[in-house]
Design an enzyme around this catalytic site. Sequence first.
Site, PDB file in Angstrom:
ATOM      1  CB  CYS A  76      -1.005  -0.027   1.152  1.00 48.33           C
ATOM      2  SG  CYS A  76      -2.343   1.181   0.941  1.00 48.33           S
ATOM      3  CG  HIS A 177      -3.788  -3.529   2.814  1.00 47.63           C
ATOM      4  ND1 HIS A 177      -2.808  -3.090   3.668  1.00 47.63           N
ATOM      5  CD2 HIS A 177      -4.410  -2.417   2.348  1.00 47.63           C
ATOM      6  CE1 HIS A 177      -2.835  -1.773   3.738  1.00 47.63           C
ATOM      7  NE2 HIS A 177      -3.795  -1.340   2.942  1.00 47.63           N
ATOM      8  CD  GLU A 179      -1.686  -6.244   5.125  1.00 40.75           C
ATOM      9  OE1 GLU A 179      -1.943  -5.068   5.413  1.00 40.75           O
ATOM     10  OE2 GLU A 179      -1.163  -6.558   4.024  1.00 40.75           O
TER      11      GLU A 179
END
Length: 195
Positions: A76, A177, A179
Amino acid sequence: MIAVIDYEMGNLRSVGNALDRLGAEWKLTADHDEIRRASKVLLPGVGNDAEAMARLRDRDLCQLIRDLRRPVLGICVGMQVMCRHSEEGDVDCLGIFDAKVRRFPDEDGLKVPHVGWNRINNLDSKLLKGIERGAYVYYVHSYYAPLCPDTIATTRYGSTMFSAALKYENFYGTQFHPEKSGDVGEKILENFLAL
């Protein structure tokens, strides 16, 4: 050991949890020697590009990051500050990726920031190995890197096609993202750890 660069701009809990799920040994650090010794380096980021660059400069991390010759993944804002310049704060960035970060245009019905799940169309890259075209990943951003020679995956938001992921030499970046992107994101992180 994987170094997660600590410059107080990252979504560190989510990144750490994702690395833990993969069984990775990692450390949150701004120590230059630890970063240099790491087998892989992560540069996560949430917030403002100008503030992120100021914090990297304050910790004398800019040239250190540019000089790394092991796999580096920016996430990001971490990817955006690896670009040449950002309109967010009109700031010069690390200059690794040949792109100028821009704000999404004002369009009727287009919400900015771009928040939520969207599809990626990936090109050939080891980072995206095993990821199907059109897989969904999770975004939270108001600024984006346009398509450029370093683009390895794309996403469309409104009328704008932008770089979902970038690669230059040993440097990788994802606007989304991983994650927070479920099984797809976990596979991308796993691919990064295997580089």
